[in-house]
Write a protein that holds these residues in place. Structure first.
Motif, PDB file in Angstrom:
ATOM      1  N   SER A  59       0.834  -1.209   0.000  1.00  0.00           N
ATOM      2  CA  SER A  59       0.000   0.000   0.000  1.00  0.00           C
ATOM      3  C   SER A  59       0.870   1.261   0.000  1.00  0.00           C
ATOM      4  O   SER A  59       0.501   2.267  -0.598  1.00  0.00           O
ATOM      5  N   LYS A  60       2.006   1.215   0.668  1.00  0.00           N
ATOM      6  CA  LYS A  60       2.923   2.357   0.632  1.00  0.00           C
ATOM      7  C   LYS A  60       3.393   2.614  -0.803  1.00  0.00           C
ATOM      8  O   LYS A  60       3.509   3.759  -1.242  1.00  0.00           O
ATOM      9  N   GLN A  61       3.644   1.538  -1.532  1.00  0.00           N
ATOM     10  CA  GLN A  61       4.079   1.669  -2.921  1.00  0.00           C
ATOM     11  C   GLN A  61       2.936   2.130  -3.818  1.00  0.00           C
ATOM     12  O   GLN A  61       3.091   3.087  -4.585  1.00  0.00           O
ATOM     13  N   GLU A  62       1.779   1.474  -3.722  1.00  0.00           N
ATOM     14  CA  GLU A  62       0.661   1.747  -4.620  1.00  0.00           C
ATOM     15  C   GLU A  62      -0.003   3.097  -4.373  1.00  0.00           C
ATOM     16  O   GLU A  62      -0.333   3.814  -5.315  1.00  0.00           O
ATOM     17  N   LEU A  63      -0.221   3.439  -3.112  1.00  0.00           N
ATOM     18  CA  LEU A  63      -0.941   4.673  -2.790  1.00  0.00           C
ATOM     19  C   LEU A  63      -0.055   5.905  -2.724  1.00  0.00           C
ATOM     20  O   LEU A  63      -0.519   7.014  -2.978  1.00  0.00           O
ATOM     21  N   LEU A  64       1.213   5.703  -2.368  1.00  0.00           N
ATOM     22  CA  LEU A  64       2.086   6.847  -2.103  1.00  0.00           C
ATOM     23  C   LEU A  64       3.313   6.911  -3.012  1.00  0.00           C
ATOM     24  O   LEU A  64       4.059   7.882  -2.954  1.00  0.00           O
ATOM     25  N   GLY A  65       3.523   5.879  -3.798  1.00  0.00           N
ATOM     26  CA  GLY A  65       4.667   5.881  -4.708  1.00  0.00           C
ATOM     27  C   GLY A  65       6.010   5.642  -4.036  1.00  0.00           C
ATOM     28  O   GLY A  65       7.049   6.002  -4.583  1.00  0.00           O
ATOM     29  N   VAL A  66       5.999   5.034  -2.840  1.00  0.00           N
ATOM     30  CA  VAL A  66       7.268   4.724  -2.176  1.00  0.00           C
ATOM     31  C   VAL A  66       7.966   3.631  -2.986  1.00  0.00           C
ATOM     32  O   VAL A  66       7.391   2.568  -3.217  1.00  0.00           O
ATOM     33  N   PRO A  67       9.183   3.886  -3.435  1.00  0.00           N
ATOM     34  CA  PRO A  67       9.881   2.888  -4.252  1.00  0.00           C
ATOM     35  C   PRO A  67      10.186   1.601  -3.476  1.00  0.00           C
ATOM     36  O   PRO A  67      10.595   1.659  -2.309  1.00  0.00           O
ATOM     37  N   GLN A  68       9.987   0.466  -4.127  1.00  0.00           N
ATOM     38  CA  GLN A  68      10.288  -0.825  -3.512  1.00  0.00           C
ATOM     39  C   GLN A  68      11.745  -0.879  -3.074  1.00  0.00           C
ATOM     40  O   GLN A  68      12.059  -1.400  -2.006  1.00  0.00           O
ATOM     41  N   ALA A  69      12.621  -0.311  -3.876  1.00  0.00           N
ATOM     42  CA  ALA A  69      14.050  -0.327  -3.548  1.00  0.00           C
ATOM     43  C   ALA A  69      14.325   0.405  -2.237  1.00  0.00           C
ATOM     44  O   ALA A  69      15.205   0.000  -1.462  1.00  0.00           O
ATOM     45  N   ALA A  86       5.497  11.168   3.124  1.00  0.00           N
ATOM     46  CA  ALA A  86       5.020  12.556   3.222  1.00  0.00           C
ATOM     47  C   ALA A  86       5.027  13.224   1.852  1.00  0.00           C
ATOM     48  O   ALA A  86       4.055  13.889   1.470  1.00  0.00           O
ATOM     49  N   GLN A  87       6.088  13.041   1.111  1.00  0.00           N
ATOM     50  CA  GLN A  87       6.167  13.645  -0.216  1.00  0.00           C
ATOM     51  C   GLN A  87       5.175  12.992  -1.170  1.00  0.00           C
ATOM     52  O   GLN A  87       4.576  13.678  -2.012  1.00  0.00           O
ATOM     53  N   GLY A  88       4.969  11.687  -1.024  1.00  0.00           N
ATOM     54  CA  GLY A  88       4.032  10.970  -1.884  1.00  0.00           C
ATOM     55  C   GLY A  88       2.597  11.430  -1.700  1.00  0.00           C
ATOM     56  O   GLY A  88       1.873  11.649  -2.670  1.00  0.00           O
ATOM     57  N   VAL A  89       2.168  11.594  -0.441  1.00  0.00           N
ATOM     58  CA  VAL A  89       0.785  12.026  -0.214  1.00  0.00           C
ATOM     59  C   VAL A  89       0.612  13.485  -0.620  1.00  0.00           C
ATOM     60  O   VAL A  89      -0.448  13.878  -1.106  1.00  0.00           O
ATOM     61  N   LEU A  90       1.648  14.281  -0.458  1.00  0.00           N
ATOM     62  CA  LEU A  90       1.571  15.681  -0.878  1.00  0.00           C
ATOM     63  C   LEU A  90       1.384  15.764  -2.393  1.00  0.00           C
ATOM     64  O   LEU A  90       0.560  16.540  -2.882  1.00  0.00           O
ATOM     65  N   ALA A  91       2.107  14.933  -3.121  1.00  0.00           N
ATOM     66  CA  ALA A  91       2.011  14.928  -4.583  1.00  0.00           C
ATOM     67  C   ALA A  91       0.661  14.401  -5.074  1.00  0.00           C
ATOM     68  O   ALA A  91       0.235  14.739  -6.179  1.00  0.00           O
ATOM     69  N   ARG A  92      -0.020  13.604  -4.246  1.00  0.00           N
ATOM     70  CA  ARG A  92      -1.258  12.958  -4.664  1.00  0.00           C
ATOM     71  C   ARG A  92      -2.504  13.564  -4.008  1.00  0.00           C
ATOM     72  O   ARG A  92      -3.571  12.964  -4.043  1.00  0.00           O
ATOM     73  N   SER A  93      -2.356  14.727  -3.406  1.00  0.00           N
ATOM     74  CA  SER A  93      -3.495  15.358  -2.740  1.00  0.00           C
ATOM     75  C   SER A  93      -3.548  16.843  -3.073  1.00  0.00           C
ATOM     76  O   SER A  93      -2.686  17.361  -3.780  1.00  0.00           O
ATOM     77  N   ARG A  94      -4.541  17.505  -2.497  1.00  0.00           N
ATOM     78  CA  ARG A  94      -4.664  18.948  -2.658  1.00  0.00           C
ATOM     79  C   ARG A  94      -4.096  19.690  -1.454  1.00  0.00           C
ATOM     80  O   ARG A  94      -4.241  20.897  -1.327  1.00  0.00           O
ATOM     81  N   ALA A  95      -3.455  18.953  -0.571  1.00  0.00           N
ATOM     82  CA  ALA A  95      -2.926  19.544   0.659  1.00  0.00           C
ATOM     83  C   ALA A  95      -1.653  20.343   0.391  1.00  0.00           C
ATOM     84  O   ALA A  95      -0.928  20.084  -0.566  1.00  0.00           O
ATOM     85  N   GLU A  96      -1.416  21.297   1.269  1.00  0.00           N
ATOM     86  CA  GLU A  96      -0.176  22.081   1.239  1.00  0.00           C
ATOM     87  C   GLU A  96       0.818  21.587   2.286  1.00  0.00           C
ATOM     88  O   GLU A  96       2.002  21.883   2.211  1.00  0.00           O
TER      89      GLU A  96
END
Length: 162
Positions: A59-69, A86-96
């Motif tokens: 889920s960290k990889q799929e929802l947030l883009g955390v690299p498997q490596a 943190a950076q992944g959810v920021l990139a995938r949301s409208r949050a600041e």
């Protein structure tokens, strides 16, 4: 501790509302405790954009883009993964503003290098820098989760500045 969480939540909501900021939350240790604390307060929908509880590495990889490596190199409970979440959810949301946390609440799951109570907290601001903290909170599962939630809310306030 619950009263402290409520007060911290009120301060985060007031501050974000005043500045027109939205918040995204990723809780891989506290399991939604921060989100629940914020959304228990009426009017929180004007601030809270999204809250995720990605327990599995998938889920960290799929929802947030955390690299498997990154997960393989450092483990899910690491500064690197907290920052990536943190950076992944920021990139995938409208949050600041985004807060992510990952840790070992116990009683199991610990290793010699990653004890029960180890928690990494990360705050990212859109267009700003990333802050990551490492803590080892004492106590049982409940105490670790409450401490992580409290420090996470405090870190948001600190990152928003005076």
């Amino acid at each position: 501790m619950e009263a402290e969480l409520e007060e911290q939540s009120r301060r985060v909501l007031e501050r974000c509302r005043r500045e027109g900021l939205r918040v995204a939350l990723v809780e891989a240790c506290a399991g939604g405790l921060i989100s629940a604390s914020l959304t228990a307060i009426p009017g929180s929908s004007s601030v809270v954009d999204v809250g995720l509880v990605p327990y599995s590495n998938e889920s960290k990889q799929e929802l947030l883009g955390v690299p498997q490596a990154l997960l393989e190199a450092h483990g899910a409970v690491s500064a690197e993964v907290a920052g990536a979440m943190a950076q992944g959810v920021l990139a995938r949301s409208r949050a600041e503003v985004a807060l992510a946390e990952t840790g070992i609440a116990g009683p199991g799951g610990a290793t010699p290098s990653k004890p029960v109570g180890l928690v990494f907290l990360a705050v990212a601001r859109r267009g700003g820098e990333l802050t990551v903290e490492r803590h080892v909170f004492p106590g049982d599962r409940r105490a670790v989760r409450l401490a992580a939630a409290s420090r996470g809310l405090a870190l948001i306030l600190e990152r928003l500045g005076p």
